[in-house]
Scaffold this motif. Structure first.
Motif, PDB file in Angstrom:
ATOM      1  N   SER A 110       0.842  -1.192   0.000  1.00 21.89           N
ATOM      2  CA  SER A 110       0.000   0.000   0.000  1.00 21.89           C
ATOM      3  C   SER A 110       0.882   1.249   0.000  1.00 21.89           C
ATOM      4  CB  SER A 110      -0.944  -0.012   1.197  1.00 21.89           C
ATOM      5  OG  SER A 110      -0.306  -0.541   2.317  1.00 21.89           O
ATOM      6  N   VAL A 111       0.282   2.352  -0.424  1.00 17.93           N
ATOM      7  CA  VAL A 111       1.013   3.618  -0.468  1.00 17.93           C
ATOM      8  C   VAL A 111       1.292   4.076   0.965  1.00 17.93           C
ATOM      9  CG1 VAL A 111       0.890   6.012  -1.238  1.00 17.93           C
ATOM     10  CG2 VAL A 111      -0.160   4.205  -2.613  1.00 17.93           C
ATOM     11  N   LEU A 112       2.534   4.490   1.217  1.00 15.48           N
ATOM     12  CA  LEU A 112       2.898   4.870   2.584  1.00 15.48           C
ATOM     13  C   LEU A 112       2.619   6.347   2.859  1.00 15.48           C
ATOM     14  CD1 LEU A 112       6.293   2.970   2.972  1.00 15.48           C
ATOM     15  CD2 LEU A 112       3.983   2.184   3.516  1.00 15.48           C
ATOM     16  N   GLY A 113       2.223   6.617   4.078  1.00 14.92           N
ATOM     17  CA  GLY A 113       2.001   7.992   4.528  1.00 14.92           C
ATOM     18  C   GLY A 113       3.267   8.572   5.142  1.00 14.92           C
ATOM     19  N   ILE A 114       3.181   9.829   5.605  1.00 16.41           N
ATOM     20  CA  ILE A 114       4.404  10.518   6.029  1.00 16.41           C
ATOM     21  C   ILE A 114       5.067   9.889   7.253  1.00 16.41           C
ATOM     22  CG2 ILE A 114       3.801  12.767   5.001  1.00 16.41           C
ATOM     23  CD1 ILE A 114       2.994  13.722   7.755  1.00 16.41           C
ATOM     24  N   ASP A 115       4.325   9.055   7.991  1.00 15.92           N
ATOM     25  CA  ASP A 115       4.957   8.386   9.145  1.00 15.92           C
ATOM     26  C   ASP A 115       5.417   6.969   8.818  1.00 15.92           C
ATOM     27  OD1 ASP A 115       2.557   7.116   8.898  1.00 15.92           O
ATOM     28  OD2 ASP A 115       1.901   7.445  10.959  1.00 15.92           O
ATOM     29  N   GLY A 116       5.292   6.577   7.529  1.00 13.66           N
ATOM     30  CA  GLY A 116       5.795   5.259   7.125  1.00 13.66           C
ATOM     31  C   GLY A 116       4.756   4.148   7.240  1.00 13.66           C
ATOM     32  N   ARG A 117       3.589   4.460   7.850  1.00 10.13           N
ATOM     33  CA  ARG A 117       2.516   3.468   7.847  1.00 10.13           C
ATOM     34  C   ARG A 117       1.657   3.702   6.607  1.00 10.13           C
ATOM     35  NH1 ARG A 117      -0.515   4.145  13.457  1.00 10.13           N
ATOM     36  NH2 ARG A 117      -0.132   6.350  13.031  1.00 10.13           N
ATOM     37  N   LYS A 118       0.717   2.782   6.347  1.00 10.02           N
ATOM     38  CA  LYS A 118      -0.192   2.944   5.208  1.00 10.02           C
ATOM     39  C   LYS A 118      -0.828   4.337   5.245  1.00 10.02           C
ATOM     40  CE  LYS A 118      -4.519   1.298   3.563  1.00 10.02           C
ATOM     41  NZ  LYS A 118      -5.516   0.674   3.071  1.00 10.02           N
ATOM     42  N   MET A 119      -0.872   5.020   4.098  1.00  3.79           N
ATOM     43  CA  MET A 119      -1.460   6.360   4.084  1.00  3.79           C
ATOM     44  C   MET A 119      -2.970   6.251   4.304  1.00  3.79           C
ATOM     45  SD  MET A 119      -1.227   9.498   1.284  1.00  3.79           S
ATOM     46  CE  MET A 119       0.539   9.426   1.092  1.00  3.79           C
ATOM     47  N   SER A 120      -3.423   6.881   5.366  1.00  3.84           N
ATOM     48  CA  SER A 120      -4.830   6.764   5.701  1.00  3.84           C
ATOM     49  C   SER A 120      -5.262   7.955   6.537  1.00  3.84           C
ATOM     50  CB  SER A 120      -5.031   5.469   6.500  1.00  3.84           C
ATOM     51  OG  SER A 120      -6.217   5.540   7.244  1.00  3.84           O
ATOM     52  N   LYS A 121      -6.457   8.409   6.249  1.00 10.49           N
ATOM     53  CA  LYS A 121      -7.015   9.535   6.981  1.00 10.49           C
ATOM     54  C   LYS A 121      -7.004   9.231   8.487  1.00 10.49           C
ATOM     55  CE  LYS A 121     -11.344   9.713   7.416  1.00 10.49           C
ATOM     56  NZ  LYS A 121     -12.526  10.078   8.195  1.00 10.49           N
ATOM     57  N   SER A 122      -7.306   7.976   8.834  1.00  7.99           N
ATOM     58  CA  SER A 122      -7.430   7.670  10.264  1.00  7.99           C
ATOM     59  C   SER A 122      -6.080   7.709  10.988  1.00  7.99           C
ATOM     60  CB  SER A 122      -8.146   6.340  10.481  1.00  7.99           C
ATOM     61  OG  SER A 122      -7.621   5.366   9.627  1.00  7.99           O
ATOM     62  N   TYR A 123      -4.980   7.608  10.262  1.00  6.37           N
ATOM     63  CA  TYR A 123      -3.658   7.739  10.905  1.00  6.37           C
ATOM     64  C   TYR A 123      -3.169   9.187  10.896  1.00  6.37           C
ATOM     65  CZ  TYR A 123      -3.108   2.626  10.515  1.00  6.37           C
ATOM     66  OH  TYR A 123      -3.251   1.278  10.604  1.00  6.37           O
ATOM     67  N   GLY A 124      -3.895  10.062  10.219  1.00  9.25           N
ATOM     68  CA  GLY A 124      -3.455  11.461  10.161  1.00  9.25           C
ATOM     69  C   GLY A 124      -2.088  11.612   9.496  1.00  9.25           C
ATOM     70  N   ASN A 125      -1.792  10.767   8.508  1.00  5.89           N
ATOM     71  CA  ASN A 125      -0.454  10.802   7.892  1.00  5.89           C
ATOM     72  C   ASN A 125      -0.496  11.039   6.381  1.00  5.89           C
ATOM     73  OD1 ASN A 125      -1.467   8.460   6.887  1.00  5.89           O
ATOM     74  ND2 ASN A 125       0.124   7.116   7.686  1.00  5.89           N
ATOM     75  N   ILE A 126      -1.548  11.703   5.939  1.00 11.63           N
ATOM     76  CA  ILE A 126      -1.750  11.812   4.491  1.00 11.63           C
ATOM     77  C   ILE A 126      -0.947  12.954   3.846  1.00 11.63           C
ATOM     78  CG2 ILE A 126      -4.103  10.882   4.653  1.00 11.63           C
ATOM     79  CD1 ILE A 126      -5.005  13.841   3.950  1.00 11.63           C
ATOM     80  N   ILE A 127      -0.728  12.806   2.555  1.00  6.16           N
ATOM     81  CA  ILE A 127      -0.260  13.917   1.726  1.00  6.16           C
ATOM     82  C   ILE A 127      -1.473  14.280   0.863  1.00  6.16           C
ATOM     83  CG2 ILE A 127       1.350  14.652  -0.088  1.00  6.16           C
ATOM     84  CD1 ILE A 127       3.295  12.520   0.920  1.00  6.16           C
ATOM     85  N   PRO A 128      -2.022  15.496   1.046  1.00  2.00           N
ATOM     86  CA  PRO A 128      -3.267  15.824   0.345  1.00  2.00           C
ATOM     87  C   PRO A 128      -3.063  15.966  -1.160  1.00  2.00           C
ATOM     88  CG  PRO A 128      -2.461  17.721   1.560  1.00  2.00           C
ATOM     89  CD  PRO A 128      -1.551  16.587   1.890  1.00  2.00           C
ATOM     90  N   LEU A 129      -4.147  15.737  -1.909  1.00  2.00           N
ATOM     91  CA  LEU A 129      -4.053  15.787  -3.368  1.00  2.00           C
ATOM     92  C   LEU A 129      -4.378  17.173  -3.917  1.00  2.00           C
ATOM     93  CD1 LEU A 129      -3.834  14.185  -6.097  1.00  2.00           C
ATOM     94  CD2 LEU A 129      -6.275  13.724  -5.880  1.00  2.00           C
ATOM     95  N   LEU A 130      -5.436  17.781  -3.402  1.00  3.68           N
ATOM     96  CA  LEU A 130      -5.914  19.038  -3.998  1.00  3.68           C
ATOM     97  C   LEU A 130      -5.479  20.239  -3.161  1.00  3.68           C
ATOM     98  CD1 LEU A 130      -9.557  17.812  -4.748  1.00  3.68           C
ATOM     99  CD2 LEU A 130      -7.642  17.868  -6.351  1.00  3.68           C
TER     100      LEU A 130
END
Ligand code: TRP
Length: 328
Positions: free
Chosen positions: A188-208
């Motif tokens: 899966s795509v990783l978020g900024i903390d290295g876990r799966k990028m997910s809204k619930s982890y608060g680790n996203i890189i926004p698109l828009l």
């Protein structure tokens, strides 16, 4: 047989790079190699876990914008809101009545929510419990042949196939058994903390978002503390893994080399930012266009639902007839 792909995106949260890489971009590519494509906003799925009307409507708007800005062409693909097609809910009920409760007991989305609790029913609503049935209705309504999904959705596709076969066996073979097309199979795509990028982890890189905010989140990616000049390992690195989704083969090899030569994290992130930003510039421009007149989005969605309802009405009348709900 025609290849008809269909996929839905649950309207929770704001769209991020993980949605873009994992769902939107590959689905739009698949649309080019299919005879027909259906993309819809699964807004009735989103109220399963969210009771905040403002969040729901904001998310519907943002996710519609994400698809359109990423290049969804409503002249080539059907694009609609699930809630604008009431026939789907009608089919949902019909399918509920032939779906074994035992099948739903095994659904991992529900099991994950009920695990490790003294009371396994606590916090579980019927929407969550029977959500695979609604998903089956989304898919079977339109005789989809192929359904692009993330690997977490494979079980739901199996359930859809089970439910369709049961209907076909009990009544008559009206429902098309769909094949999954599994995306993001390897990782899966990783978020900024290295876990799966997910809204619930608060680790996203926004698109828009603006360039500035995009850069800000990329600079926040967590790395190890190796100094500039020290060789770094690309194989276990969030920056590198994100880079691979946006860079050419040649660029990937170049960065790999720079890692062994000790590129600094700052430079690596700058390069990642520039590469992502290059691809997202046109998405952002298109986004600015759409938000300057939101009526365009409403018109596109209302056109989309008008078109698909013609198909849905025909199908539901065949289904009603088959189950004996018909004129006396
Ligand atoms: N459940 C899917 C998800 O969370 C979204 C979805 C709803 C869907 N209905 C669908 C995906 C039908 C494919 C087909 O990702």
């Amino acid at each position: 047989m025609k290849k008809r792909i269909l996929t839905g995106i649950t309207t929770t949260g704001i769209p991020h790079i993980g949605n873009y890489i994992g769902a939107i971009r590959p689905a739009l590519e698949l649309a080019n190699s299919s005879d027909e494509s259906f993309f819809f906003l699964a807004d009735y799925h989103s109220i399963i876990k969210n009771n905040d009307p403002n969040q729901i409507s904001e998310s519907v708007e943002k996710i519609a914008l994400a698809w359109l800005s990423s290049g969804l062409d409503t002249k080539k693909s059907f694009f609609y809101k699930q809630s604008d097609v009431p026939e789907i809910l009608e089919l949902n009920w019909i399918l509920n009545c032939i779906t074994a409760k035992g099948l739903m007991n095994r659904a991992h989305a529900y099991k994950a929510a009920s695990i490790n609790k003294n009371d396994p029913d606590k916090g579980i609503n019927m929407g969550l419990f029977s959500y695979p049935v609604l998903m089956a209705a989304d898919i079977l309504m339109f005789d989809s042949t192929h359904v692009p999904v993330g690997s977490d959705q494979i079980q739901h596709l199996e359930m859809t196939r089970d439910i369709a076969s049961r209907f076909n066996h009990l009544y008559k073979p009206l429902l098309t058994i769909p094949e999954p097309i599994v995306q993001g199979k390897d990782k899966s795509v990783l978020g900024i903390d290295g876990r799966k990028m997910s809204k619930s982890y608060g680790n996203i890189i926004p698109l828009l978002e603006s360039e500035k905010n995009l850069k800000k989140s990329i600079m926040k990616i967590v790395t190890n503390s190796l100094e500039p000049g020290e060789p770094k390992d690309p194989s276990n690195c969030t920056v590198f893994s994100l880079y691979k989704y946006f860079a050419s083969q040649r660029e990937i090899e170049d960065l790999q080399k720079s890692y062994t030569e000790g590129i600094s994290w700052g430079e690596a992130k700058e390069l990642l930012y520039e590469t992502i930003n290059k691809e997202l510039t046109s998405v952002r421009e298109s986004y600015e266009n759409y938000i300057s007149d939101k009526n365009i989005i409403n018109d596109l969605l209302s056109d989309g639902s008008k078109k698909v309802r013609i198909i849905a009405k025909q199908k539901i009348s065949e289904i009603r007839d088959a189950i004996g709900i018909k004129n006396i």
